[in-house]
Design an enzyme around this catalytic site. Structure first.
Site, PDB file in Angstrom:
ATOM      1  CG  ASP A 687      42.177  28.504  38.839  1.00  5.40           C
ATOM      2  OD1 ASP A 687      41.694  28.398  40.012  1.00  5.40           O
ATOM      3  OD2 ASP A 687      41.888  28.966  37.852  1.00  5.40           O
ATOM      4  CD  GLU A 712      40.673  24.877  41.990  1.00  5.35           C
ATOM      5  OE1 GLU A 712      39.375  25.394  42.667  1.00  5.35           O
ATOM      6  OE2 GLU A 712      40.796  25.470  40.957  1.00  5.35           O
ATOM      7  CG  ASP A 795      36.997  28.874  44.709  1.00  6.94           C
ATOM      8  OD1 ASP A 795      36.533  30.096  44.187  1.00  6.94           O
ATOM      9  OD2 ASP A 795      38.082  28.383  44.127  1.00  6.94           O
TER      10      ASP A 795
END
Length: 908
Positions: A687, A712, A795
């Site tokens: 992340d 990410e 997201d």
């Protein structure tokens, strides 16, 4: 001996035409050539007819008839230097090339905010920036009665000319130059004090780089009332007082709703209760700002063959600022392997690890750049070099070493290597790692490939051995790639690195898998609400395996302040809203039974604290990893860390972890290894990797040895006044730079491809799907084995919808990513939707035709209304309303899948 020419660099020295002894000749300042530091003697003896004598700082003269001669200084075994005079002719030039280079500089300036009273007692808020760029004010307002941090659009009469509405919550207004030739940009907002606006919020965006600039990690906020909450981001406020005062009253009915109050932004009528604004005061505040700016420079290289000595004389000149060091070696025996030539060497030359030489170029007298001379033996075949500006900045030639070939006088003229590759690579340059050369790596790759062949010929069961060898090949290829990658926005196509391996479909590597992975995101933003998500997934394991998925991405498993898991607290507490640690283990085992690998979502950038420090700040941790504030970065003002400065972007909702601390890295590596062993995770989804250096990720991957890992790295693409730019090289380069910082140990989500697909499909601009080189325009076009393609996730879609894929066009997106190279990822919500059948058909096709992350894509059409490509010569596809049919010929094409505005064929 080596020969050093003076003549090619006459223009670098304070050259003057002077009348000496009645003759017109050339005069040098000897100090500019550093001759005395090269040679102990102040005399230069000639070979043959002519001689020149140095005495002190003077230099002898040439007669006018001798001005057509060039001068070369040759080092001898004595303490004198020997000068040779040779006839100059353009025929002596064997190589001449001007190489463009691009460097990245850090420009520093300021953002300023000014409130002042203008004409007719109207109050104006001005926002400006002192750095050049395409600056956009992204802004909105908060109305009286608003709660939270959401924005609303301002009243119409507050919007400056050129403003564009962004959905229903913000305005974007371009900043204009104050005057022609001025670097200052500014925009002014006329405040409507009769409205119910309580505060003005904004961030500044640079369209050139896609970067957003905030205040202390939050939106800038200018309060217009006294009781606006202070989150540490207020501008122009004094303790206990707002910015505005006795100029107006806000009239509010006691029973008004928030919507009624906001409506007053456009109409300031009201009756009973009033809320007064207090003392209006002018203010001016500045905040520092910095951005990376590309600077265009060049390196000019000229090589001459001295006809009398057969020496190769190389002149290197550049306008790069500051100290420039040439990291170099010579080539012979038909290869470009760097070797160290025999002495003597130019002044200020040092040996680097017995593998190369380093020579600092001499500064030009006018300060604009530097130059150097290299005299090399005639039998050498070439000179290889890269340029070093500082410890972190290296420049090369479009991903290759600069190469100067030495041709004999009888050789046919050949085009320089730079010209030969110019049509195949982008016209940019990039930084390189300190090693500077890769021939030993290539040799190792070849030897490993031979090992594979020998094992095959023995007809033994050597699958494990072959896998280990291929892992080493992949790592070596990543190491070779890292030599040509840094923060400068460029690339070299991956095919150059992987061409040595003839069977990419059998590659396997720690962190990047086999190349045939198809990823399923196994959750959405609401999955935690069931309280038994792990159990629900177990029930779907057989179904997902039958669809053809090979990897499942699970949500964050740790205890978290937020129920979704992205605000982790105690890393070793794996009882979460998704289920218990035992249920997690059972889920992983179940998916392993059906042949699916499992990724854990590891949030390593930040961690929520358990306790406050003496100042009342949450920065002390509990649980097994009971870190103190040394584990928190020092440059996030919200959490008062005592660590070092952050190596990336700060995430301001929680303490950002300082990965430069040895104890932090040790604990994280132990935790990842524990998760691999205790839970059975096969790899990681990482992340917010923008928050810390990719080199730390390499350390974590080396320790935990994941089967597959993906980071990410999500930031904004490049837009110009709301329109997406065609060229997104800078955006994908930032992702590639992060992958490279990990030494290729992890891939990254291809945000560039998602963004380009958005615009191409939404606006029917399918020409965007081919870059200027005819390759896919995202990360998948540059480094496909590390690109994880996707169109939606928790997201961007789900109930958050931060960047939702164009509605009704999802299957075009899947037709693209499921047929193209890269590792495709399918979002959970789409699997269990009306798209299920079509997605299933595409998954079956990809597996049936053995498409993989390195498949070769040939773009055959990219026009306004249609994009078409052929992949590995066995799958053809088109998306868009336009027409395309694969060519009829030796291949027999049949339709495999089709739907609304897309069609896929395969060879039978």
């Amino acid at each position: 001996m080596s020969t050093v020419p003076i003549e090619p660099l006459l223009h670098h020295s304070p050259l003057r035409h002077a009348s000496l002894n009645g003759a017109r000749g050339f005069f040098f300042s000897p100090s500019s050539l550093n001759l005395r530091s090269h040679f102990a003697s102040k005399k230069l003896h000639s070979i043959g007819r002519r001689s020149i004598v140095f005495s002190g700082n003077s230099l002898g003269h040439f007669s006018s008839e001798e001005r057509i001669r060039s001068v070369a200084i040759r080092a001898s075994s004595s303490d004198t230097a020997v000068v040779e005079t040779t006839s100059r002719s353009d025929d002596d030039v064997i190589f001449k090339q001007n190489f463009p280079v691009e460097r990245i500089d850090k420009a520093e300036g300021k953002i300023y905010v000014r409130l002042k009273q203008g004409k007719e007692n109207r109050w104006e808020l001005s926002v400006g920036c002192s750095l050049p760029g395409k600056w956009i004010l992204h802004w909105g307002v908060s109305y009286l009665g608003d709660t939270g941090s959401e924005w609303d659009q301002p009243p119409e009469d507050m919007r400056p000319p050129g403003s564009v509405a962004i959905k229903d919550y913000a305005i974007e207004t371009p900043l204009g130059k104050l005057s022609e030739g001025d670097s200052f940009h500014e925009v002014t907002v006329n405040l409507n004090l009769e409205s119910s606006v309580a505060a003005l919020n904004f961030v500044l965006k640079d369209e050139e780089t896609g970067a957003w600039y905030q205040h202390k990690g939050r939106d800038f906020k200018v309060p217009l009332l006294d009781d606006v909450p202070d989150d540490g981001n207020l501008i122009g406020s004094k303790k206990g007082f707002g910015a505005l005062g006795k100029l107006s009253n806000i009239v509010v009915k006691p029973d008004e709703t928030d919507a009624d109050v906001q409506k007053k932004g456009k109409s300031s009528s009201g009756t009973t209760t009033t809320k007064e604004r207090k003392g209006l005061e002018e203010f001016y505040e500045e905040m520092p700002i910095s951005k990376h700016v590309a600077g265009d420079n060049s390196v000019s290289v000229t090589a001459r063959k001295c006809p009398e000595t057969s020496k190769n004389i190389v002149s290197i000149e550049t306008d790069l600022p500051g100290d420039v060091t040439v990291h170099w070696g010579v080539c012979k025996n038909g290869s470009k392997k760097w070797e160290i030539p025999a002495e003597p060497y130019p002044e200020e030359t040092s040996l680097f690890k017995n593998k190369a030489l380093r020579t600092r170029l001499q500064r030009k007298d006018d300060g604009n750049g530097s130059f150097g001379l290299f005299s090399l033996d005639g039998e050498l075949e070439g000179l290889c070099f890269v340029l070093k500006l500082n410890e972190n900045t290296w420049l090369n030639n479009r991903g290759e070493d600069f190469y100067v070939p030495f041709l004999t006088s009888t050789s046919l003229p050949v085009e320089s290597e730079a010209a030969q590759v110019s049509e195949k690579t982008p016209k940019t340059n990039q930084e390189v790692s300190e090693s500077g050369f890769t021939d030993e790596i290539i040799t190792e790759i070849r030897n490993l490939a031979i090992d594979i062949s020998s094992h095959k010929s023995q007809k033994r069961n050597v699958k494990e051995v072959q896998i280990n060898i291929l892992q080493e090949i992949e790592k070596l290829a990543a190491e070779a790639y890292s030599i040509f990658r840094s923060t400068t926005p460029t690339f070299t196509p991956e095919s150059v690195l992987e061409a040595e391996v003839e069977e990419p479909e059998i590659k396997i590597s720690s962190g990047t898998g086999t190349g045939f992975e198809i990823l399923c995101q196994g959750f959405n933003w609401e999955s935690h609400k069931s309280g038994r998500w792990y159990q629900e997934l177990q029930e779907k394991a057989d179904e997902l395996a039958s669809l053809g998925f090979t990897v499942l991405w699970l949500p964050p498993p740790t205890e978290s302040v937020s129920p979704e898991g992205y605000m982790p607290k105690d890393l070793y507490n794996l009882n979460s809203r998704y289920g218990t640690i035992d249920e997690l283990k059972e889920t992983v085992k179940k998916f392993h039974k059906v042949g699916i690998k499992v990724l854990g979502d590891a949030v390593l950038n930040h961690r929520c604290a358990h306790f406050k420090n003496s100042n009342g700040v949450w920065n002390l941790f509990g649980g097994r990893l009971n870190w103190d504030d040394r584990a928190v970065v020092a440059d996030d003002p919200h959490f008062q860390g005592r660590g070092n400065k952050s190596s990336g972007d700060n995430f301001h909702a929680a303490p950002n972890i300082d990965h430069s601390q040895d104890f932090v890295r040790k604990d994280i590596k132990e935790w990842l290894c524990w998760m691999r062993e205790e839970i059975g995770y096969d790899g990681w989804r990482l992340d917010f990797v923008r928050g810390f250096w990719g080199g730390y990720v390499k350390d974590y991957m080396d320790a935990s040895k994941p089967y597959f890992a993906v980071g990410e790295y999500w930031d904004s693409l490049s837009y110009t006044y709301g329109e997406m730019d065609y060229n997104q090289d800078a955006h994908r380069q930032r992702i590639v730079d992060w992958i490279n910082a990990t030494s290729g140990a992890a891939g990254a989500f291809d945000v560039t491809t998602k963004g380009i697909l958005h615009t191409a499909l939404q606006k029917c601009e399918y020409w965007r799907l081919s870059d200027p080189q005819g390759k896919p325009p995202g990360v998948v076009g540059w480094w496909p084995s590390r690109a994880v393609t996707f169109i939606e996730n928790h997201d961007t879609g789900s109930t958050q919808g931060h960047w939702r894929f164009p509605g009704g066009k999802e299957m075009q997106g899947y037709a693209y990513i499921l047929t193209h190279p890269g590792t495709p990822a399918v979002f959970f919500d789409h699997i269990y939707s009306d798209y299920r059948s079509e997605i299933s058909s595409l998954l079956s096709l990809r597996n049936r035709q053995k498409l993989h992350c390195r498949s070769e894509v040939n773009i055959v059409k990219s026009e306004r209304d249609v994009y078409a490509a052929i992949i590995d010569e066995k799958v053809a596809m088109k998306i868009g309303p336009g027409h395309y049919e694969p060519p009829s010929g030796s291949q027999n094409w049949s339709v495999a899948v089709e739907g609304r505005d897309y069609k896929v064929w395969e060879t039978s």
